[in-house]
Design an enzyme around this catalytic site. Structure first.
Site, short mmCIF file in Angstrom:
data_model
loop_
_atom_site.label_atom_id
_atom_site.label_comp_id
_atom_site.label_asym_id
_atom_site.label_seq_id
_atom_site.Cartn_x
_atom_site.Cartn_y
_atom_site.Cartn_z
N GLN A 133 -5.58 56.42 66.06
CA GLN A 133 -5.82 56.50 64.61
C GLN A 133 -4.60 57.15 63.96
O GLN A 133 -4.37 58.35 64.12
CB GLN A 133 -7.06 57.37 64.39
N GLU A 251 -16.15 59.16 62.09
CA GLU A 251 -15.54 60.21 62.92
C GLU A 251 -16.37 61.48 62.88
O GLU A 251 -16.69 62.07 63.90
CB GLU A 251 -14.12 60.48 62.40
N GLU A 384 -13.05 73.92 56.34
CA GLU A 384 -13.00 74.10 54.88
C GLU A 384 -13.23 72.76 54.17
O GLU A 384 -13.97 72.69 53.18
CB GLU A 384 -11.63 74.68 54.45
C1 LIG Z 1 -7.14 68.03 68.61
C2 LIG Z 1 -6.72 67.28 67.37
C3 LIG Z 1 -6.70 65.90 67.38
C4 LIG Z 1 -6.31 65.17 66.24
N1 LIG Z 1 -6.26 63.80 66.31
C5 LIG Z 1 -5.84 63.09 65.23
C6 LIG Z 1 -5.72 61.67 65.30
O1 LIG Z 1 -6.00 61.05 66.34
N2 LIG Z 1 -5.26 61.01 64.22
C7 LIG Z 1 -4.94 61.65 63.05
O2 LIG Z 1 -4.55 60.98 62.10
N3 LIG Z 1 -5.03 63.01 62.95
C8 LIG Z 1 -5.47 63.74 64.01
N4 LIG Z 1 -5.55 65.12 63.94
C9 LIG Z 1 -5.08 65.79 62.72
C10 LIG Z 1 -6.19 66.40 61.87
O3 LIG Z 1 -6.95 65.41 61.21
C11 LIG Z 1 -5.50 67.35 60.86
O4 LIG Z 1 -4.86 68.37 61.61
C12 LIG Z 1 -6.49 67.95 59.89
O5 LIG Z 1 -6.98 66.98 59.00
C13 LIG Z 1 -5.85 69.11 59.07
O6 LIG Z 1 -4.66 68.71 58.50
P1 LIG Z 1 -3.35 69.60 58.66
O7 LIG Z 1 -3.16 69.89 60.11
O8 LIG Z 1 -2.24 68.90 57.95
O9 LIG Z 1 -3.66 70.98 57.95
P2 LIG Z 1 -3.61 71.25 56.37
O10 LIG Z 1 -4.26 70.15 55.66
O11 LIG Z 1 -2.20 71.61 56.02
O12 LIG Z 1 -4.55 72.52 56.24
C14 LIG Z 1 -4.06 73.87 56.47
C15 LIG Z 1 -5.19 74.82 56.12
O13 LIG Z 1 -5.50 74.74 54.70
C16 LIG Z 1 -6.89 74.47 54.51
N5 LIG Z 1 -7.09 73.59 53.35
C17 LIG Z 1 -6.37 72.48 53.05
N6 LIG Z 1 -6.85 71.91 51.93
C18 LIG Z 1 -7.92 72.65 51.52
C19 LIG Z 1 -8.86 72.55 50.43
N7 LIG Z 1 -8.80 71.55 49.55
N8 LIG Z 1 -9.82 73.48 50.34
C20 LIG Z 1 -9.91 74.48 51.25
N9 LIG Z 1 -9.05 74.64 52.29
C21 LIG Z 1 -8.06 73.73 52.43
C22 LIG Z 1 -7.33 73.79 55.79
O14 LIG Z 1 -8.72 73.92 56.00
C23 LIG Z 1 -6.49 74.50 56.85
O15 LIG Z 1 -7.12 75.71 57.22
C24 LIG Z 1 -5.94 65.87 65.06
C25 LIG Z 1 -5.96 67.26 65.05
C26 LIG Z 1 -6.34 67.97 66.17
C27 LIG Z 1 -6.34 69.48 66.11
#
Ligand SMILES: Cc1cc2nc3c(=O)[nH]c(=O)nc-3n(C[C@H](O)[C@H](O)[C@H](O)COP(=O)(O)OP(=O)(O)OC[C@H]3O[C@@H](n4cnc5c(N)ncnc54)[C@H](O)[C@@H]3O)c2cc1C
Length: 401
Positions: A133, A251, A384
């Site tokens: 994905q 998902e 969150e």
């Molecule tokens: C084990 C694992 C497998 C994964 N597999 C996939 C995959 O196969 N494909 C894929 O596309 N992605 C994958 N991901 C990515 C995952 O979807 C993202 O890491 C997740 O959506 C968070 O995005 P970010 O890491 O950019 O953090 P950010 O979005 O930068 O968030 C940082 C922090 O800010 C908080 N935050 C952000 N926006 C808000 C808001 N509006 N209100 C309150 N708090 C907020 C978040 O909760 C978090 O604590 C995977 C992640 C992990 C850990």
């Protein structure tokens, strides 16, 4: 509000399905699976899981609720749930094509053309084609609609440039469900297109990322002028956001499926260990604080089971996963972190010993589970973000953005 009455009893048909499946699993779950589970070699282990999925498919158990015409069993959602529970109960190896089966296949069923369904669904079920994905990017995770990977039309092709990150199974995938920006002039949630990309296309680069557990479960993907036929667009051009929302709902709803039984199995094992592991000169289970914590974990695992049944009961009525997916996702991911913490407290220094250490309990499974649980509250949308969804779609509060 979630006020429907649940019917938690299995029908005679569901009981018959469960018993037939239970008998099949008893006869077919590979005896050497537990030993293989601790093998270091990720590729070898994956080949084993792929062969296992093929066996499940050949016996008619893959895609329980998928349409028969595309290789599924055409059974009910409840029977799909029974399948997941029985797999966990019998400690069967997981099916290799995790994302194809739980997120991408259901999205193709919902949004694909007949030709796309015929082309892709049977190969997802048989594990002949593994999926990943490609949604998250370095600057677009929670704020997914801010993604920048570009898809530009050139005749009957898309030309794709950009970068994805945290792509689970990127190292194994034959195909990628890729969310792209196809119209940079449109508003954020518009101008996105969902494209099915052959990972063997020229210009696709995969770089594994090492995580806390030491595994390279996920990757970075780079797209350098990758050409993809326009017929691989899933849903309509520039309307990829609604398709992506479909994938995300599946998902949230499915990622924790089967986890409750796994947690129950782990919990039973932990109770057993608490009788022998010593704490302050006595078995850990005699420590009143530990007993409180074990009882609390037990309650939470039971509550998770009830939450799951409510979500299933509602989805069976509406046909699509609802916002309870977010309730479940928050609950099981945070429960697992609390539970693994309790396990660490009970096992003491043993909890820090990793796979291969001769003194590790259960060959380091507990330290692995503790470390892996940290990602649970991030993957498939952070806690969150899930709370934002519950606040808006369940409680009717104004949006937070
Ligand atoms: C084990 C694992 C497998 C994964 N597999 C996939 C995959 O196969 N494909 C894929 O596309 N992605 C994958 N991901 C990515 C995952 O979807 C993202 O890491 C997740 O959506 C968070 O995005 P970010 O890491 O950019 O953090 P950010 O979005 O930068 O968030 C940082 C922090 O800010 C908080 N935050 C952000 N926006 C808000 C808001 N509006 N209100 C309150 N708090 C907020 C978040 O909760 C978090 O604590 C995977 C992640 C992990 C850990």
């Amino acid at each position: 509000m979630l006020t429907e009455i649940m019917d938690l009893n299995l029908t005679p048909q569901e009981l018959a399905f469960r018993d037939e499946l239970r008998a099949w699993l008893k006869a077919n779950v590979p005896a050497d699976w537990e030993a293989r589970r601790t093998e270091d070699e990720m590729l070898e282990r994956f080949a084993f899981l792929r062969a296992w999925q093929k066996k499940v498919y050949d016996a008619g158990w893959a895609g329980v609720a998928w349409p028969k015409e595309y290789g599924g069993r055409g059974a009910t959602l409840m029977e799909q749930v029974i399948f997941t529970e029985e797999m966990a109960r019998s400690a069967a190896p997981p099916l290799a094509n995790v994302l194809g089966l739980s997120l991408i296949g259901p999205t193709i069923i919902g949004f694909g053309t007949d030709a796309q369904k015929k082309r892709f669904l049977p190969n997802i079920l048989s594990a002949d084609e593994i999926w990943c994905q490609g949604f998250s990017e370095p600057n677009a995770g929670s704020d997914l609609a801010g993604l920048r990977t570009e898809a530009r039309r050139d005749g009957n092709d898309w030309i794709i440039n950009g970068q994805k990150v945290w792509t689970s199974y990127g190292w194994a995938a034959d195909w990628c469900a890729l969310l792209t920006r196809s119209d940079p002039e449109s508003a954020k949630h518009k101008g996105l297109t969902y494209i099915l990309v052959d990972m063997k296309s020229a210009g696709v680069e995969v770089r594994p990322l090492k995580q806390l557990t030491g595994e390279t479960e996920f990757c970075e993907l780079f797209f350098h002028n990758v050409r993809v036929p326009v017929e691989n667009t899933l849903g309509k051009e520039n309307e990829g956001w609604s398709v992506a929302i479909g994938t995300l709902a599946h998902e949230r709803a499915t990622l924790g499926a089967g986890m409750q039984i796994t947690f129950k199995r782990q919990f039973d094992r932990l109770v057993e260990l608490s009788r022998t592991v010593m704490r302050n000169g006595k078995p850990a289970c005699e420590d009143p604080v530990i007993r409180q914590k074990l009882a609390q974990s037990y309650l939470e695992i039971e509550i998770m089971g009830l939450n799951q049944k409510r979500a299933i009961s509602r989805a069976s009525q509406s046909g699509v996963p609802g916002p309870e997916g977010s309730i479940l996702k928050i609950f099981w991911s945070e429960l697992n972190q609390r539970f693994q913490q309790v396990a660490c407290e009970i096992l003491g220094p043993y909890a820090q010993l990793t796979k291969g250490n001769g003194h590790a309990i259960d060959d380091g499974q507990w330290s692995y589970s503790y470390l892996r649980s940290r990602g649970n509250t991030i993957e498939a949308g952070t806690s969150e973000i899930q709370r934002n969804i519950v606040g808006h779609f369940v409680l009717g509060l104004p949006k937070s953005y």
